[in-house]
Design an enzyme around this catalytic site. Structure first.
Site, PDB file in Angstrom:
ATOM      1  N   ASP A   2       0.856  -1.178   0.000  1.00 46.45           N
ATOM      2  CA  ASP A   2       0.000   0.000   0.000  1.00 46.45           C
ATOM      3  C   ASP A   2       0.894   1.231   0.000  1.00 46.45           C
ATOM      4  OD1 ASP A   2      -3.288   0.113   0.820  1.00 46.45           O
ATOM      5  OD2 ASP A   2      -2.167   1.994   0.770  1.00 46.45           O
ATOM      6  N   GLY A  11      -4.518   1.872  -5.997  1.00 47.07           N
ATOM      7  CA  GLY A  11      -4.915   2.962  -6.886  1.00 47.07           C
ATOM      8  C   GLY A  11      -6.000   3.795  -6.245  1.00 47.07           C
ATOM      9  N   TYR A  29     -12.357   8.475 -13.103  1.00 46.04           N
ATOM     10  CA  TYR A  29     -12.070   7.195 -12.456  1.00 46.04           C
ATOM     11  C   TYR A  29     -12.549   6.029 -13.333  1.00 46.04           C
ATOM     12  CZ  TYR A  29     -12.828   3.328  -9.207  1.00 46.04           C
ATOM     13  OH  TYR A  29     -12.853   2.094  -8.622  1.00 46.04           O
ATOM     14  N   HIS A  47     -18.029   1.599 -12.428  1.00 43.45           N
ATOM     15  CA  HIS A  47     -18.021   2.941 -13.013  1.00 43.45           C
ATOM     16  C   HIS A  47     -17.439   2.950 -14.429  1.00 43.45           C
ATOM     17  CE1 HIS A  47     -19.728   4.557  -9.427  1.00 43.45           C
ATOM     18  NE2 HIS A  47     -18.848   3.875  -8.712  1.00 43.45           N
ATOM     19  N   LEU A  50      -5.728  -4.236  -5.787  1.00 48.15           N
ATOM     20  CA  LEU A  50      -6.768  -3.339  -5.278  1.00 48.15           C
ATOM     21  C   LEU A  50      -6.254  -1.912  -5.176  1.00 48.15           C
ATOM     22  CD1 LEU A  50      -7.865  -5.659  -2.318  1.00 48.15           C
ATOM     23  CD2 LEU A  50      -8.903  -5.535  -4.581  1.00 48.15           C
ATOM     24  N   SER A  61     -14.172  -1.625 -12.084  1.00 47.72           N
ATOM     25  CA  SER A  61     -15.278  -1.012 -11.351  1.00 47.72           C
ATOM     26  C   SER A  61     -16.522  -0.911 -12.216  1.00 47.72           C
ATOM     27  CB  SER A  61     -14.869   0.390 -10.913  1.00 47.72           C
ATOM     28  OG  SER A  61     -15.990   1.125 -10.470  1.00 47.72           O
TER      29      SER A  61
END
Lengths: 264, 264, 264, 264, 264, 264
Positions: A32, A71, A134, A111, A69, A109
């Protein structure tokens, strides 16, 4: 696997996956941009900015599988998205190419297809309709995965995650909710099947309400077990019904369709 | 139109468009990263690096339409593509949003779908299969166009250009050739129709060989007139027939599928 | 044929068909609610209100084919449409059933699918989206034709006429125009083919702009010859370009989508 | 090509191809179960029973391409079809496999899909519906071609020939007619394209009436030039119109659908 | 809701819905052309002929939702169907338009698609094939609902009810049965979802035998729970198996396909 | 039924069906080329070579239904397949035609579509892609069944059996396994439904992994109950994961795609 890398491991989904995916590998490498305190004995921790190519290569070295995961997970300025989701993703695929192409689960996603109506039903072949910068970055990521698959044989599962939370908390999530257990079960299948290919997968639990047809990935043997149904009555009783033309009721991407272009 | 902007105007297609599109506007604004000598009286020249946001805003100001041919037109290193085709394209759409959303013709590319077989027939709804970083940047561009259309009403035509050259010169171009006249005729329709929307258009002439079904944009009223047929005999007589499994015969993107990742 | 019935024969299309279809039958029976003066020697005239069942039976008796142009051709009050287009059509099909089922060409309309966008391409299988009570009455008519075909073997061609006029006069008609000659040629094929079945046919000439795919009726052998192209320059020069969200540019049905419910 | 083999060369289509395909190879090898008199200087003649494996191997040796018109061309007893079209075809593919896999144009037939209605429009992907033992043998042949392609890389074009005759002579042939010139042009493309694959192609000229969509083979660059249109008026004037439920008007396979099982 | 209107409330389905839908509103308004005795305290009763426009307006006034079961539910003469199902439905939609557009559940019918074979599987997008004047009137109703949705924003769910009975009693109903509980659950979802749109829904329980794919309305979150399975053995043991070409086995609409045109 | 014929009754599936299908008929007639010892009281035994026409006619006489498992079940030489699966199948259909057309369940095979990728999802309408001569013979059989249905009304269910075994034993069988109970339940439905038609059915249990969509035969009311899931962990733990490009992981037909042409 000997070593499974989880990027974005300090986030909500990442944290939920630490225990659920531990049995898949001898060691979990948790990465991370933020520090991750208190690793368990089977865990090793890497702090890494995805925009730093060398750091990404070091992070990926020695891993047999990657759950990516990391970003920016919401709408942000173009520069933020560019660094983490575009440059960062290129770095990740280059690192994977350099290190024997470990299989990747890429957190795409909903989105990426957020401007479809909630009354429409999509398949993996539906053209993308991103609802934000995004979302555009997720289309970029899926395209990059496709190219690395065809050119280099890199296998990647792009999972268009709905709402991966502890429980659904609004009406839209009755359709989009993905339980942590169902997501973990999907990750298991992604790393277990002999041939993964480069599929687009919709990440939602077995909710009664649903917008997405995962028929094209039935070969994976993933069968989600959870459902938003047990929270439906509570949610419908405690939240007002939006008007039919409210973006949260109209579009699959919900309020992301209303996000302006963010300035840095 | 009062002023039509052509970016990448110093390139091959751009040069061919200067005379062919002159009648569409009182003034042609010609932009390129390279200098453009000897503008005609109806032309004005702008030198502009697409990665320079302010310069792009200045370039777009005052234009009623944009033919966006600028950017890197072949496989290059990620950094080169990032600057010209990703950052540069974002700058262009932001500039258009700031300046009354002039209609855009965006030069996308067949390399956005280059990993399809030449024996497959595509529609605008076929999922993308880019064959290179260049091709991935075109998928990014089409996604950005889609998002600006749904969110801001920006109308853009993404034209997946085959091979826009003076004449076809190899067997693959028997299918992919787009004559300069047919491209110009398409540009006319893009700026003439009352409602453009945000279509994906395959850019090929009326060749006997073809891989692409433009049925979804028949509302534009574009009917290509030229054909590669008159060069077929010559090309088949003077070039060897590739083996059926040669990438130039197998994939729609031809040799782009064989390009390595370029280093800077 | 011995006798071909043309209803609505006093209207614009009906008048244009009198000479064009004369060769199909020894006698043309011309029917209308309005009087038709000056019949030619090969013509016989019947005045008939379609809502009058007995009159319709008399009108149909002795005919070998029917071109049904009669009824209300634009948006009107529900009662007017009910009498002419719903009750009247039922009377016509009952009369045909009583008189050996002469083949019928039924003038349906693009207003049966008027709420589709002009950027969408339809086939005969596209679900209906009527834009007016008039359009709803055409869906009713097509459904009635379907039922009489399956139950009684009555063959009917439902032609969703675009704009059957002498020439196109606005931008929307660049796509919807059906020349009188092309319509007559279609009528010829409807009565000539050994098996008609019960097809939905889009009635437009070979215009460069088009929204409708007639692939499902290629068995008819109808090939329209005319095109709106020769009027395009004139129309685009003399009529203002509508805004992209103007209903005349947005919807296939054009201004019918803006018609209110008419009172009697 | 050095040597092009035409089987069934004594038949109607075979004879028509001798002159039309002569330019494709230095030598035409003409094969048939019947003797072929008077070969031209560029022709060599082989008499061959397709059921004789050794004879077939000899026939194929040394050929760079095969136009396989041989076998039983109409409904016959199962034994006749078995020998010529099933055993014979297996022998041909085995011989091709043994001799460097020359490209094959296989004369399949519309009778592989003869039970479709004439009002239906088919693509290459439409499931087969054979109308006779003959039609079943063509489905067998196409399946064999598919298997040899995927397993051994043998490229074969299966052409579902409509009615390959000098001119159309009945109403059904207005849709099914394939001119000798158009068939020859197709054969040229089959041997010219860099990659053939293993396509299903409908063999009909550019008739106004048509039932078959060849969109999936547009990559071949075959554009039929002839049309049944110039005989339409004559045929419709001189032949009675069949009833709509007459098999010749109902089914694509016409009277083959009425053929009984033949006894030897 | 404050007040939910159920029309046709004296019929079989209407009676079954009184208790099952009581919790959806403070008051149920029960309407029928027949008198309804003994309303419960939460019920109010209206006697109404649907053909009487003023009566329909009064009936609809003050209602927040409508379950429209009224009208002729089987094949009848054209006049009967015209009054109840055509004029009556227009009156209902006009009344809804005048009174704030309460959401409508419209009882359409499988007889709108009754001429499909039982071996065919339909979606909401399958073209209609009505099997009777009754079926035609349902196509009219669905078309009217579509027009009021697009023009006025009126949301309507058209439910093509199979056989809504206490239990299945013949072999066809093994596929078409819709339990009262499942229908009530569907009605709940129709009034609960934030955005209904104007969907076509097939009304059948979760029977093992099924002909209809409700994938396009999975956004509703309706999951039928009942199944005809527990009566299958009994029905197959006690009723003779129809011949494969018996209309009750051949067509989805069963014996309605055999109904003649009724005289008044 | 009075008498149900099971061919290939000495094989693995045949043996499993003897007890499971006994309740469907008063007498089971068990046929095989091999002797079948120890028939039960409700069983009668016939030894029969399918290539022997007269023997096949005798075998079929007096039967009300046929479960045709006979023939060569794996890749063999062309002559062996020809005799058992091509000539033998023709004999069976001729015998059925001569004896009142008893309904047939024909054991087709996944090897009729074996060259599809395991990442592809098929329907009954997917074009065949046989992986072996055995697979080609199954395509032949399905085509023969189709022709006898359309020409003579012979109803046949072609079941593309995956792996009908006691339990799954490798990773591919996690997707292809068909339990004996599920196969027997399918046979029950084939003989129970009023109208069978001539469907293609994929024969797999309700496995989590699956490649085949049986939506087109949902009218049968067959719902498989078993699943490979309970053996998944064991199989994945005890068998090595094949490489993604290993034919057993790549193709639906698995190792059949690697079988050479067998010599006699």
């Amino acid at each position: 696997m000997k070593r499974l890398l989880i990027t974005g491991a300090a986030g909500g989904i990442g944290t939920a996956m630490r225990s659920r995916l531990a049995h898949l590998a001898e060691t979990l490498r948790l990465a991370d941009i933020a520090p991750i305190p208190d690793p368990a004995p089977n865990e090793e921790v890497v702090q890494c900015d995805l925009a730093d190519r060398d750091a990404v290569f070091d992070m990926v070295a020695g891993c047999d599988g990657i759950v990516h995961l990391g970003g920016v997970p919401v709408e942000r300025s173009f520069n933020q998205i560019l660094n983490a989701n575009i440059i960062g993703l290129f770095n990740l695929f280059e690192a994977a190419r350099a290190h024997d192409r470990p299989r990747i689960l890429f957190a795409s996603s909903n989105h990426a297809i957020g401007y479809y109506r909630q009354t429409e039903r999509l398949t993996a072949a539906s053209p993308t309709k991103p609802d934000s910068l995004y979302g555009v970055s997720k289309v970029f990521g899926e395209a990059l995965a496709s190219m690395y698959f065809h050119k280099f044989g890199q296998e990647t599962a792009s999972v268009r995650i709905g709402s991966c939370e502890t429980r659904p908390t609004d009406r839209r999530m009755l359709a989009t909710w993905l339980s942590h257990d169902d997501f973990a079960a999907l990750a298991e299948r992604v790393f277990a099947v002999p041939r993964l290919g480069c599929p687009i997968i919709y990440g939602a639990s077995a909710n009664d309400e649903n917008w997405w047809d995962n028929g094209s990935v039935s070969y994976l043997g993933w069968r989600p077990r959870d459902s938003s149904a047990k929270w439906r009555a509570e949610i419908e009783a405690t939240t007002p019904r939006p008007a039919p033309d409210d973006p949260v009721a109209l579009f699959q991407g919900g309020i992301f369709t209303q996000e302006p272009i963010h300035e840095d």
